[in-house]
Design an enzyme around this catalytic site. Structure first.
Site, PDB file in Angstrom:
ATOM      1  N   CYS A   1       0.290   1.922   0.505  1.00 44.12           N
ATOM      2  CA  CYS A   1       0.337   2.714  -0.742  1.00 44.12           C
ATOM      3  C   CYS A   1       0.924   4.099  -0.501  1.00 44.12           C
ATOM      4  CB  CYS A   1      -1.053   2.803  -1.379  1.00 44.12           C
ATOM      5  SG  CYS A   1      -2.310   3.512  -0.301  1.00 44.12           S
TER       6      CYS A   1
ATOM      7  N   CYS B   1      -7.512  -1.060   6.244  1.00 43.64           N
ATOM      8  CA  CYS B   1      -7.119  -0.234   5.091  1.00 43.64           C
ATOM      9  C   CYS B   1      -7.541   1.211   5.332  1.00 43.64           C
ATOM     10  CB  CYS B   1      -7.784  -0.758   3.835  1.00 43.64           C
ATOM     11  SG  CYS B   1      -7.653   0.384   2.441  1.00 43.64           S
TER      12      CYS B   1
ATOM     13  N   ASN C   1     -14.453  -9.762  -1.124  1.00 49.82           N
ATOM     14  CA  ASN C   1     -13.915  -8.409  -1.230  1.00 49.82           C
ATOM     15  C   ASN C   1     -12.475  -8.460  -0.738  1.00 49.82           C
ATOM     16  OD1 ASN C   1     -14.455  -5.305   0.627  1.00 49.82           O
ATOM     17  ND2 ASN C   1     -13.420  -5.627  -1.307  1.00 49.82           N
ATOM     18  N   GLY C   2     -11.550  -8.028  -1.603  1.00 43.07           N
ATOM     19  CA  GLY C   2     -10.139  -8.059  -1.217  1.00 43.07           C
ATOM     20  C   GLY C   2      -9.310  -8.609  -2.356  1.00 43.07           C
TER      21      GLY C   2
ATOM     22  N   CYS D   1     -14.629  -4.288  -4.076  1.00 46.43           N
ATOM     23  CA  CYS D   1     -15.945  -4.892  -4.256  1.00 46.43           C
ATOM     24  C   CYS D   1     -16.831  -4.615  -3.058  1.00 46.43           C
ATOM     25  CB  CYS D   1     -15.824  -6.405  -4.395  1.00 46.43           C
ATOM     26  SG  CYS D   1     -14.721  -6.896  -5.723  1.00 46.43           S
TER      27      CYS D   1
ATOM     28  N   GLY E   1     -18.100  -1.036  -6.433  1.00 52.28           N
ATOM     29  CA  GLY E   1     -17.795  -1.789  -7.645  1.00 52.28           C
ATOM     30  C   GLY E   1     -18.876  -1.584  -8.671  1.00 52.28           C
TER      31      GLY E   1
ATOM     32  N   TYR F   1     -11.157   7.372   1.075  1.00 48.80           N
ATOM     33  CA  TYR F   1     -11.829   7.482  -0.216  1.00 48.80           C
ATOM     34  C   TYR F   1     -12.961   6.485  -0.421  1.00 48.80           C
ATOM     35  CZ  TYR F   1     -12.618   6.871  -5.216  1.00 48.80           C
ATOM     36  OH  TYR F   1     -13.205   6.744  -6.447  1.00 48.80           O
TER      37      TYR F   1
ATOM     38  N   CYS G   1      -1.529  -0.840  -4.478  1.00 46.62           N
ATOM     39  CA  CYS G   1      -2.168  -1.620  -3.404  1.00 46.62           C
ATOM     40  C   CYS G   1      -2.238  -3.065  -3.861  1.00 46.62           C
ATOM     41  CB  CYS G   1      -3.581  -1.096  -3.136  1.00 46.62           C
ATOM     42  SG  CYS G   1      -4.462  -2.109  -1.920  1.00 46.62           S
TER      43      CYS G   1
ATOM     44  N   CYS H   1      -3.307  -0.362   7.612  1.00 44.26           N
ATOM     45  CA  CYS H   1      -2.418  -0.577   6.477  1.00 44.26           C
ATOM     46  C   CYS H   1      -2.359   0.742   5.716  1.00 44.26           C
ATOM     47  CB  CYS H   1      -2.944  -1.671   5.553  1.00 44.26           C
ATOM     48  SG  CYS H   1      -1.952  -1.822   4.037  1.00 44.26           S
TER      49      CYS H   1
END
Ligand code: AMP
Length: 465
Positions: free
Chosen positions: A438, A238, A103-104, A2, A28, A244, A385, A435
Site C-alpha cells: 500500500c 503486513c 482473518n485476511g 478481523c 473488527g 496501525y 490493500c 508486505c
C-alpha cells in the site's frame, strides 16, 4: 480486517472465546460471533451485527456449551456488512460440523466462487471465506487435514484461519504470513488468537507465534505440528499491523508493537524535525506511542492536545464521506490550554483519505495554534490493500493523486512530513520481511482483476450472489 480465536480443551470455551474477542474488538467492529462444539460434537452458535459485548449475551454464554470453540470479530474487506457474512462460518458436512473463522483476504476468491457457482454450489454469504468451506467440503482427500490442505492449495492471498472439524481445531497461516496468529496455553487448554493481548486477557501464556505456512492440529489440548503449506519465496508480514492495526500491548511477528511504534516516532523526528515547534502531541490513540518516540528523539515536550471520545468506533466504520466528516468532531476535541498561541507538532500514524487530518487541523487552528506541523509515522499510502486492510481504492487515497505540497495546502498545515519507506521498515524490525504494497506499490500477489475494483457490495459477475 478481523480478529480470530480458537479454543481447545477449556471447560468453558465460550467464555474464554468471548473474553478473547473483547481484546480483539479493535480488529473488527461490524459483527461478532462464537461457535462452540460440545462433548457430543453438537455445534452451537451466537452471531450478530455489532460489538462483541452487544452481540453475545450472558444467556448465549450459558447456551454455548462445550470445550471447543472458535470466534470472530469482523470488519468487512470482502463482502458486505450484513449478518449473513458474520463469522464463524458453520456448515454441516460429512465429517461433522465445520466452523471456520478467517482473518485476511483471498485474492482469487471471485474466480473460484464463479467456478463453484457454475457447478451448482449455493453460497450463503458474499464473504470470500465461505469459498474455503466449499473447497474443504468438495475435497476428495480422506482426512480433514488433507481436505483443508487441498482447499488451501486452491486459494491465494492472505489467510490466518482457525477451523474446527468435529472437536479438532486446526490453525493455519498462509505461506506468506500476512496476518498474525499466536498459540497460547491455559492449564490443559490451548488457545489460538490473532494477537497476544487476547491471551493476556484470558490468562493464557504465549507458546509461540505461527510462522508463514505453519499448520497445526489441536485435539483435546494436544498440539500436533502438521507439514507446512508449500513455501512462498519470501514472507510478507503486513507492516500496517505494526503501524496501525494491532494493539500496542500485543507482540506481533515477534516484535513488541509498542517498541516498533516508539521507534517509528523516533525515526520520524530524525527525518522530519520541526524547528521552532514548542510541543508535540498525538492523534490518540493509534499514534500515542509514535508521539512518545517523536518527543524522545526531538526533545520536544509531549502533551495531550487532543482528547478522544472513547464511546465511538473508528472513523472508517462509516460508509459515507458526509458521516465521516461529522464523526471527526464527535471523536476528537482540542485542549485549548495546550494549543493556544503555540507552534505544535501533531503526530498521526497514517494519512489515508485526509479527512481526519483536515478536520483536526481546523480544530487545532480554531483552538489558537500559531503553527501546525503534521508528522506521519508511515509513508504516503498510494495503493489499496488486497490482503485484508480496508484501505480504499486509489481514487480516494489522497497521496495517490496529489503531491506533498498539494496535500499540505489542502490540510492547511505549515509543514508536512511523512516517514520514509526505509525508515518505517528499519523501525519495524529487520528480522521480518514485510508486505508494504500500500506504500510502495510492490504487490506480492496480483489479485484477480475483479477484486481490484470490487470493494464490498457488488455482486459477482455471472453469479447469483
Ligand atoms: P483519513 O482521514 O482517511 O486520512 O484516515 C486517517 C486516519 O485513519 C488515521 O488517523 C489512522 O489512524 C486511521 N486509519 C488508517 N488506516 C485505517 C484503516 N484501515 N481502518 C481504520 N482506520 C484507519
Amino acid at each position: 480486517m478481523c480478529g480470530i480465536i480458537g479454543v481447545s480443551n477449556l471447560p468453558d470455551a465460550a467464555r474464554a472465546t468471548y473474553l478473547g474477542l473483547y481484546a480483539l474488538q479493535h480488529r473488527g467492529q461490524e459483527s461478532a460471533g462464537i461457535v462452540t462444539i460440545d462433548d457430543g460434537g453438537v455445534p452451537r452458535t451466537a452471531r450478530g451485527m455489532g460489538l462483541v459485548g452487544d452481540v453475545v449475551k450472558e444467556s448465549d454464554l450459558t447456551h454455548l456449551t462445550g470445550t471447543v470453540a472458535v470466534g470472530h470479530t469482523r470488519y468487512s474487506t470482502a463482502g458486505s456488512s450484513v449478518l449473513a457474512n458474520a463469522q464463524p462460518c458453520l456448515a454441516n458436512y460429512r465429517a461433522g460440523p465445520l466452523a471456520l473463522a478467517h482473518n485476511g483476504n483471498l485474492t482469487n476468491a471471485p474466480i473460484i466462487k464463479r467456478e463453484l457457482v457454475g457447478q451448482g454450489a449455493i453460497f450463503q454469504s458474499s464473504s470470500d471465506s465461505e469459498v474455503i468451506v466449499h473447497l474443504i467440503a468438495r475435497s476428495r482427500a480422506s482426512t480433514a487435514e488433507g481436505q483443508i490442505r487441498d482447499a488451501l492449495s486452491r486459494v491465494e492471498g492472505a489467510y490466518s484461519l482457525v477451523i474446527t472439524v468435529g472437536r479438532t481445531l486446526y490453525c493455519v497461516v498462509d505461506p506468506r504470513g500476512f496476518r498474525p496468529l499466536v498459540l497460547g496455553r491455559l492449564g490443559q487448554g490451548v488457545i489460538a488468537a490473532s494477537e497476544t493481548c487476547a491471551l493476556d486477557l484470558i490468562g493464557a501464556t504465549v507458546l509461540r507465534e505461527l510462522g508463514p505456512g505453519e499448520f497445526v492440529e489441536i485435539t483435546d489440548g494436544m498440539i500436533r505440528d502438521l507439514a507446512p503449506l508449500a513455501k512462498a519465496p519470501t514472507a510478507q508480514r503486513c507492516v500496517f499491523e505494526l503501524v496501525y492495526f494491532a494493539r500496542p500491548d500485543s507482540r506481533v511477528f515477534g516484535e513488541s508493537v509498542d517498541r516498533v511504534r516508539r521507534e517509528l516516532g523516533r525515526q520520524l523526528a530524525q527525518e522530519h524535525p520541526a524547528p521552532g515547534a514548542e510541543v508535540v502531541f498525538s492523534v490518540p490513540d493509534s499514534a500515542n506511542m509514535m508521539a512518545l518516540g517523536y518527543a524522545d528523539a526531538s526533545g520536544l515536550k509531549l502533551e495531550h492536545g487532543l482528547i478522544r471520545n472513547h464511546y465511538i468506533g473508528r472513523t472508517f466504520i462509516n460508509p459515507t464521506q458526509a458521516l465521516r466528516v461529522a464523526k471527526v468532531r464527535i471523536k476528537f476535541n482540542p485542549v485549548h490550554e495546550v494549543i493556544s498561541g503555540r507552534s505544535v507538532v501533531v503526530v498521526d500514524d497514517s494519512l489515508v483519505r485526509g479527512t481526519t487530518s483536515k478536520g483536526l487541523v481546523q480544530m487545532i487552528r480554531a483552538a489558537g495554534a500559531r503553527e501546525v506541523h503534521l508528522r506521519l509515522a508511515s509513508p504516503p499510502i498510494t495503493g489499496p490493500c488486497h490482503y485484508g486492510i480496508d484501505t480504499p481504492n486509489r481514487s480516494e487515497l489522497i497521496a495517490a493523486n496529489h503531491t506533498n505540497e498539494e496535500i499540505r495546502q489542502y490540510l492547511g498545515v505549515d509543514s508536512l512530513g511523512y516517514l520514509s519507506l526505509a525508515g518505517m521498515l528499519q523501525a519495524a524490525g529487520v528480522r521480518n520481511s514485510f508486505c508494504h504494497a500500500c506504500f510502495s506499490g510492490h504487490y506480492p500477489i496480483v489479485p484477480d482483476g475483479e477484486l481490484i475494483d470490487r470493494r464490498h457490495d457488488a455482486p459477482l459477475a455471472g453469479s447469483i450472489a
